[in-house]
Write a protein that holds these residues in place. Sequence first.
Motif, mmCIF file in Angstrom:
data_model
loop_
_atom_site.group_PDB
_atom_site.id
_atom_site.type_symbol
_atom_site.label_atom_id
_atom_site.label_comp_id
_atom_site.label_asym_id
_atom_site.label_seq_id
_atom_site.Cartn_x
_atom_site.Cartn_y
_atom_site.Cartn_z
ATOM 1 N N ASP A 22 0.827 -1.211 0.000
ATOM 2 C CA ASP A 22 0.000 0.000 0.000
ATOM 3 C C ASP A 22 0.860 1.261 0.000
ATOM 4 N N ARG A 23 2.023 1.174 0.649
ATOM 5 C CA ARG A 23 2.897 2.349 0.776
ATOM 6 C C ARG A 23 4.004 2.397 -0.274
ATOM 7 N N ARG A 24 3.982 1.459 -1.222
ATOM 8 C CA ARG A 24 4.995 1.393 -2.288
ATOM 9 C C ARG A 24 6.410 1.270 -1.707
ATOM 10 N N GLU A 25 6.535 0.447 -0.660
ATOM 11 C CA GLU A 25 7.829 0.264 -0.009
ATOM 12 C C GLU A 25 8.643 -0.872 -0.629
ATOM 13 N N ILE A 26 8.048 -1.634 -1.542
ATOM 14 C CA ILE A 26 8.783 -2.694 -2.233
ATOM 15 C C ILE A 26 9.517 -2.051 -3.399
ATOM 16 N N GLU A 27 10.837 -2.099 -3.371
ATOM 17 C CA GLU A 27 11.600 -1.475 -4.446
ATOM 18 C C GLU A 27 12.101 -2.520 -5.427
ATOM 19 N N VAL A 28 12.580 -2.044 -6.555
ATOM 20 C CA VAL A 28 13.100 -2.922 -7.588
ATOM 21 C C VAL A 28 14.538 -2.520 -7.893
ATOM 22 N N LEU A 29 15.439 -3.504 -7.837
ATOM 23 C CA LEU A 29 16.810 -3.310 -8.271
ATOM 24 C C LEU A 29 17.010 -4.084 -9.572
ATOM 25 N N PHE A 30 18.103 -3.802 -10.256
ATOM 26 C CA PHE A 30 18.317 -4.391 -11.568
ATOM 27 C C PHE A 30 19.711 -5.006 -11.659
ATOM 28 N N GLN A 31 19.773 -6.276 -12.082
ATOM 29 C CA GLN A 31 21.044 -6.976 -12.285
ATOM 30 C C GLN A 31 21.444 -6.842 -13.749
ATOM 31 N N PRO A 32 22.485 -6.054 -14.046
ATOM 32 C CA PRO A 32 22.884 -5.848 -15.447
ATOM 33 C C PRO A 32 23.284 -7.153 -16.139
ATOM 34 N N GLN A 33 23.000 -7.206 -17.418
ATOM 35 C CA GLN A 33 23.360 -8.349 -18.258
ATOM 36 C C GLN A 33 24.288 -7.864 -19.365
ATOM 37 N N PHE A 34 25.295 -8.688 -19.692
ATOM 38 C CA PHE A 34 26.345 -8.276 -20.617
ATOM 39 C C PHE A 34 26.414 -9.208 -21.826
ATOM 40 N N SER A 35 26.791 -8.644 -22.939
ATOM 41 C CA SER A 35 27.001 -9.441 -24.145
ATOM 42 C C SER A 35 28.338 -10.163 -24.049
ATOM 43 N N CYS A 36 28.340 -11.465 -24.334
ATOM 44 C CA CYS A 36 29.605 -12.202 -24.352
ATOM 45 C C CYS A 36 30.463 -11.774 -25.539
ATOM 46 N N ARG A 37 29.828 -11.344 -26.602
ATOM 47 C CA ARG A 37 30.571 -10.992 -27.818
ATOM 48 C C ARG A 37 31.263 -9.644 -27.704
ATOM 49 N N THR A 38 30.554 -8.641 -27.141
ATOM 50 C CA THR A 38 31.104 -7.284 -27.096
ATOM 51 C C THR A 38 31.463 -6.805 -25.700
ATOM 52 N N GLY A 39 30.880 -7.419 -24.671
ATOM 53 C CA GLY A 39 31.090 -6.957 -23.303
ATOM 54 C C GLY A 39 30.160 -5.836 -22.890
ATOM 55 N N ALA A 40 29.326 -5.370 -23.801
ATOM 56 C CA ALA A 40 28.447 -4.240 -23.511
ATOM 57 C C ALA A 40 27.255 -4.653 -22.657
ATOM 58 N N VAL A 41 26.721 -3.689 -21.901
ATOM 59 C CA VAL A 41 25.469 -3.896 -21.193
ATOM 60 C C VAL A 41 24.353 -4.010 -22.230
ATOM 61 N N VAL A 42 23.574 -5.089 -22.155
ATOM 62 C CA VAL A 42 22.489 -5.271 -23.118
ATOM 63 C C VAL A 42 21.116 -5.157 -22.456
ATOM 64 N N GLY A 43 21.091 -5.181 -21.139
ATOM 65 C CA GLY A 43 19.825 -5.086 -20.426
ATOM 66 C C GLY A 43 20.027 -5.410 -18.966
ATOM 67 N N ALA A 44 18.930 -5.728 -18.270
ATOM 68 C CA ALA A 44 19.027 -6.050 -16.848
ATOM 69 C C ALA A 44 17.790 -6.816 -16.410
ATOM 70 N N GLU A 45 17.979 -7.614 -15.362
ATOM 71 C CA GLU A 45 16.877 -8.364 -14.764
ATOM 72 C C GLU A 45 16.347 -7.614 -13.552
ATOM 73 N N ALA A 46 15.032 -7.452 -13.472
ATOM 74 C CA ALA A 46 14.400 -6.768 -12.350
ATOM 75 C C ALA A 46 14.285 -7.719 -11.161
ATOM 76 N N LEU A 47 14.702 -7.253 -9.989
ATOM 77 C CA LEU A 47 14.686 -8.060 -8.774
ATOM 78 C C LEU A 47 14.014 -7.265 -7.651
ATOM 79 N N ALA A 48 13.027 -7.876 -6.999
ATOM 80 C CA ALA A 48 12.305 -7.204 -5.928
ATOM 81 C C ALA A 48 13.120 -7.223 -4.632
ATOM 82 N N ARG A 49 13.044 -6.127 -3.898
ATOM 83 C CA ARG A 49 13.683 -6.020 -2.584
ATOM 84 C C ARG A 49 12.734 -5.303 -1.629
ATOM 85 N N TRP A 50 12.708 -5.795 -0.394
ATOM 86 C CA TRP A 50 11.868 -5.171 0.629
ATOM 87 C C TRP A 50 12.760 -4.738 1.782
#
Length: 265
Positions: A22-50
Amino acid sequence: MRGSFPGVKSAALETDLLRALDRREIEVLFQPQFSCRTGAVVGAEALARWQHPSLGEIGARDLFAIAERAALVAPLSRHVVARALEDAASWPDELTLSLNITPEELGDARFAADFAELISKSTIAPGRLMLEITEDLLVRNLAQASSALAALRGLGFRTALDDFGAGFCNFRYLRELPLNAIKLDKIMIDGVPGDAKALAVLRAIMTLAKALELDVYAEGIETDVQRATIISEGCDYWQGFLRAQPMKSGDVLALSKTARGAGHG
């Protein structure tokens, strides 16, 4: 037992969780994902934290275990997805967002349509979203899972089988489910490359995945040796503490713009 803490009653935790939603106290963090070919950040996985006022940080596995006991899985998941979409709205189009879908949701015949409606309110296109599922639901109802995933694929979403290797590792799933990718659990990487059997299993899975035209993500990469091994064996993407721990959305964006995040380090 997941979601349990010494000296804390389950009922109290469940009440606290309802208030936190109700109070929006559950936050979301993001685990970056990398390309094996270039090493660049290609996205991230959303992970809930309380951030519980007395227990401190409660991670996603314990959080959803509490929610399951309180019959709050659906509201919690919707909250996490909405927060993740809101937080990642500023990312450039080339960055993808991975969202974990619970067994309870995917087992609901209305889920695909309801999820599409939720996403339609976001500025993030369906093609930038990877929906991750675990074996939990598949054991319960493979036919329902396949139908729901097919509907989601038809709407433009990408799909992945998460934690591959941590459970039964049933290859039937790869054959029968409409998937774009598999995510190798950390246990599949442990011991590689020193353990010959572990390396042989990794190579066999890589061969199978490529034959089925599936992208392969490696999770839990913590050392340069592990990263070098999965790259040499043909993995497409990886995530792990070697390069980045879970972080806030703005930090993902900043990392993607750095030399290392752009694939030069």
